[in-house]
Write a protein that holds these residues in place. Structure first.
Motif, mmCIF file in Angstrom:
data_model
loop_
_atom_site.group_PDB
_atom_site.id
_atom_site.type_symbol
_atom_site.label_atom_id
_atom_site.label_comp_id
_atom_site.label_asym_id
_atom_site.label_seq_id
_atom_site.Cartn_x
_atom_site.Cartn_y
_atom_site.Cartn_z
ATOM 1 N N UNK A 91 0.846 -1.230 0.011
ATOM 2 C CA UNK A 91 -0.033 0.146 0.080
ATOM 3 C C UNK A 91 0.849 1.487 0.206
ATOM 4 N N UNK A 92 2.052 1.055 0.387
ATOM 5 C CA UNK A 92 2.941 2.610 0.515
ATOM 6 C C UNK A 92 4.066 2.132 -0.429
ATOM 7 N N UNK A 93 4.409 2.865 -1.330
ATOM 8 C CA UNK A 93 5.630 2.580 -2.102
ATOM 9 C C UNK A 93 6.891 3.000 -1.538
ATOM 10 N N UNK A 94 6.914 4.072 -0.672
ATOM 11 C CA UNK A 94 8.207 4.357 -0.108
ATOM 12 C C UNK A 94 8.325 3.284 0.798
ATOM 13 N N UNK A 95 7.639 2.750 1.742
ATOM 14 C CA UNK A 95 7.984 1.789 2.561
ATOM 15 C C UNK A 95 8.509 0.555 1.927
ATOM 16 N N UNK A 96 7.754 0.165 0.881
ATOM 17 C CA UNK A 96 8.163 -0.965 -0.145
ATOM 18 C C UNK A 96 9.612 -0.665 -0.512
ATOM 19 N N UNK A 97 10.081 0.266 -1.154
ATOM 20 C CA UNK A 97 11.324 0.588 -1.488
ATOM 21 C C UNK A 97 12.408 0.482 -0.145
ATOM 22 N N UNK A 98 12.043 1.157 0.888
ATOM 23 C CA UNK A 98 13.114 1.256 1.928
ATOM 24 C C UNK A 98 13.129 -0.026 2.425
ATOM 25 N N UNK A 99 12.002 -0.805 2.686
ATOM 26 C CA UNK A 99 12.265 -2.320 3.281
ATOM 27 C C UNK A 99 12.975 -3.339 2.383
#
Length: 465
Positions: A91-99
């Motif tokens: 649901x959250x692109x930035x969280x997907x990239x950071x993790x």
């Protein structure tokens, strides 16, 4: 057909629709997670293959394929451990990239450590690992962000069903919902009726998340009823909108509403501080001759101190003294900042006009950065008496104080967008405030670097005087 038969038929029909919706949502989620697994696998193979191929072209054949064989399973193991595949990442692109980046860092470190422990490091090329990791970091950031941002397009729908249960006694929440169910006269959570609970369970069976909008006196009963549904359930409380809560916490068995947290976590503050010290330290060394030259020019141009120090509002609303090269005659200096500089301001000296136009008068703030009062990038600090349309800044917009949750900066998002100079109108302040709040909400070290680079384009600006 009898009424009993009709009820049974409609109940069976609703059950079948719910099952189809559940199967459809489940299928979309499987597609979403499968797609993310595929994206990661492609990034790993492409990134390290490119590094291995380049290493072969420049230095000859090497067993770079071993790196991929060793790294891929370790990456997926660490990615699941780092929760890089949970629903929040979809649901959250930035969280997907950071993790994804966190999982890659852990995987690379694990492979290096294991290879060293078993004395197999000679089979792994250091160049392939170094450049492959760098390339894969870039690929994972771009691919994961793009995939999650366009998830519905890739998998053919929304994998998460958000259902609204609404009565006519409360306002409708804003936003889109997969389904809206009227609960007035159909469900009463204060009546402990097995048939009613069965009906509720079947209605929300296809939902991944349920939002209930009900009368205030019914909220406690609904909270109790929804706790047994095995579905994420939330109660709409419009009274909280004015508080803009960030979440809920508990202090000694008492519930509290979280209204503020630092926009940057401990790791982010550490990264930002390292960047500040490195950038400002380098700037002092490189610009030292320029600083000395400007200091001599200021001293020879007019009597008075070389530096102008003014009290401004900093991080956490704490006041500090900002340093600038003096650009005005001593008798015309405004320590409180009640009067903004204007284009034909007679208080400005000859040298002052030159260094203000090129923003060179701000260079001593590098020392403020080294001291820790300021950052390279952040909201610009304002003087206590700064006004917009004859109003103090905080009288124009009540959100003004929120911009002080990070250290003020030498430059910022508002500056690179051209919001600088005098503030004769209220919108002059509101535009800057909106940019500052946007910066706080979407901070990243890469954005700081981008803002620094864009600053060089606006050093000479029509509003700089």
């Amino acid at each position: 057909m009898t009424n009993m038969g009709l009820d049974a038929f409609h109940s069976r029909d609703r059950r079948q629709q719910g099952e189809r919706a559940t199967i459809s949502a489940a299928a979309l989620r499987y597609r979403a997670f499968g797609g993310l697994l595929l994206v990661d696998a492609l990034c790993l193979v492409l990134g390290f293959s490119a590094a291995g191929y380049g290493r072969t072209l420049m230095l000859g054949e090497t067993r770079w394929a071993l790196t991929i064989i060793a790294l891929v399973p370790v990456y997926f193991f660490t990615a699941f451990g780092a929760r890089a595949y949970n629903s929040d990442c979809l649901r959250r692109p930035r969280r997907a990239a950071s993790r994804g980046c966190k999982a890659l860092l852990l995987a690379v470190c694990t492979v290096i450590l294991v290879a060293f422990a078993f004395q197999a490091s000679e089979d792994l090329s250091r160049g392939v690992i170094l450049f492959g990791a760098a390339a894969t970091f870039v690929l994972i950031i771009g691919a994961r962000y793009g995939y999650v941002s366009n998830l519905r397009h890739f998998i053919g729908g929304n994998p998460f069903n958000v259902m609204l249960l609404h009565d006519t006694m409360s306002p409708l929440p804003a936003g889109k919902f997969s389904a809206t169910v009227a609960i007035q006269d159909r469900f009463d959570p204060e009546i402990h009726d097995p048939i009613m609970y069965d009906r509720l369970a079947r209605i929300i069976a296809s939902a991944d998340r349920v939002v209930i909008a009900c009368a205030p006196e019914k909220r406690v009963a609904w909270a109790s009823a929804l706790k047994s549904t095995n579905v994420q359930s939330e109660i709409f409380v419009p009274e909280l909108d004015r508080l803009a809560p960030l979440g809920v916490s508990i202090h000694e068995h008492t519930s509290t509403v979280i209204v503020a947290v630092g926009p940057l976590g401990l790791a982010e503050r550490f990264i930002k501080r390292v960047f500040d010290v490195a950038a400002s330290g380098t700037a002092v060394l490189v610009l030292f001759p320029v600083l000395v030259l400007i200091a001599l020019m200021v001293k020879l141009d007019s009597p008075g101190p070389i530096l102008f120090k003014q009290v401004r509002i900093g991080c956490r609303n704490e006041m500090f003294r900002i340093w600038k090269f003096r650009s005005m005659f001593v008798e015309g200096s405004d320590g409180a900042g009640h009067r903004s500089a204007s284009r034909e301001d007679d208080r400005i000296t000859r040298v002052g006009r030159l260094i203000r136009k090129t923003s060179l008068d701000e260079l001593p703030q590098i020392i403020n950065v080294l001291k820790g009062d300021m950052s390279i990038v952040g909201p610009r600090p304002h003087a206590l008496g700064s006004r917009a349309a004859e109003k103090l800044f905080w009288e124009v917009d009540g959100r003004y104080w929120q911009r002080h949750s990070v250290k003020p900066g030498l430059t910022g998002l508002a500056q690179v967008r051209g919001y600088r100079g005098a503030t004769p109108f209220e919108d002059d302040l509101r535009n800057r405030l909106q940019a500052d709040l946007e910066y706080l909400e979407h901070w990243s070290i890469w954005r700081d670097i981008k803002i620094v680079l864009l600053t060089f384009k606006v050093l000479l600006h029509r509003n700089a005087y």
